[in-house]
Design a protein around this motif. Sequence first.
Motif, PDB file in Angstrom:
ATOM      1  N   ASP A  57      -1.406   8.492 -58.942  1.00  0.00           N
ATOM      2  CA  ASP A  57      -2.294   9.560 -59.386  1.00  0.00           C
ATOM      3  C   ASP A  57      -2.518   9.343 -60.879  1.00  0.00           C
ATOM      4  OD1 ASP A  57      -3.527  11.875 -60.238  1.00  0.00           O
ATOM      5  OD2 ASP A  57      -1.988  13.232 -59.480  1.00  0.00           O
ATOM      6  N   ARG A  60      -1.277  11.997 -63.355  1.00  0.00           N
ATOM      7  CA  ARG A  60       0.156  12.267 -63.428  1.00  0.00           C
ATOM      8  C   ARG A  60       0.990  11.020 -63.711  1.00  0.00           C
ATOM      9  NH1 ARG A  60       3.235  13.446 -57.974  1.00  0.00           N
ATOM     10  NH2 ARG A  60       2.888  11.213 -57.937  1.00  0.00           N
ATOM     11  N   ASP A  61       0.570   9.875 -63.176  1.00  0.00           N
ATOM     12  CA  ASP A  61       1.442   8.700 -63.142  1.00  0.00           C
ATOM     13  C   ASP A  61       1.090   7.592 -64.125  1.00  0.00           C
ATOM     14  OD1 ASP A  61       2.709   9.954 -60.977  1.00  0.00           O
ATOM     15  OD2 ASP A  61       1.431   8.950 -59.516  1.00  0.00           O
ATOM     16  N   ASP A  63      -0.338   6.263 -67.997  1.00  0.00           N
ATOM     17  CA  ASP A  63      -0.581   6.586 -69.398  1.00  0.00           C
ATOM     18  C   ASP A  63      -1.094   5.329 -70.088  1.00  0.00           C
ATOM     19  OD1 ASP A  63      -0.441   8.273 -71.745  1.00  0.00           O
ATOM     20  OD2 ASP A  63       1.302   7.091 -72.359  1.00  0.00           O
TER      21      ASP A  63
END
Length: 140
Positions: A57, A60-61, A63
Amino acid sequence: MTDTTRKHPIFPPFTDWVDAFALLGGWDGKGPLPGIRVEELVEGDAFVVHAELPGLDPARDIDVTVHDGVLRIHAERHPDKREKQRSEFRYGALAREIRLPQGADDDEIAAEYENGVLTVRVGIARVPTKPRHIPITRIG
């Protein structure tokens, strides 16, 4: 007689050994985290990085950061709570750092995620590739 109760092989498949070697950067152990497979190319006036990150995701997952001319992709795959018979999925943190080419514009970066592939586009200015004569000033 075959033992059908064994869920895991004694040794991992050969492909796991090869993948682990490739993702860790060989035996020199570069970086503490497994790597992310990437593809780098130049399209027009952009440096493009495609990162293979299926099943994540992006909100969310994943960066994405840039600092001092280095693009850093950090991702984390979380295990689901279902009981598994067998799994070859890798869970945990993954990271990759990519030095941006000369002329990359840190302010002109965009990232998108589609079908398990993260695409990061970084604008680049055309850098003169021809040799230039530099005049020398004599002092004294």
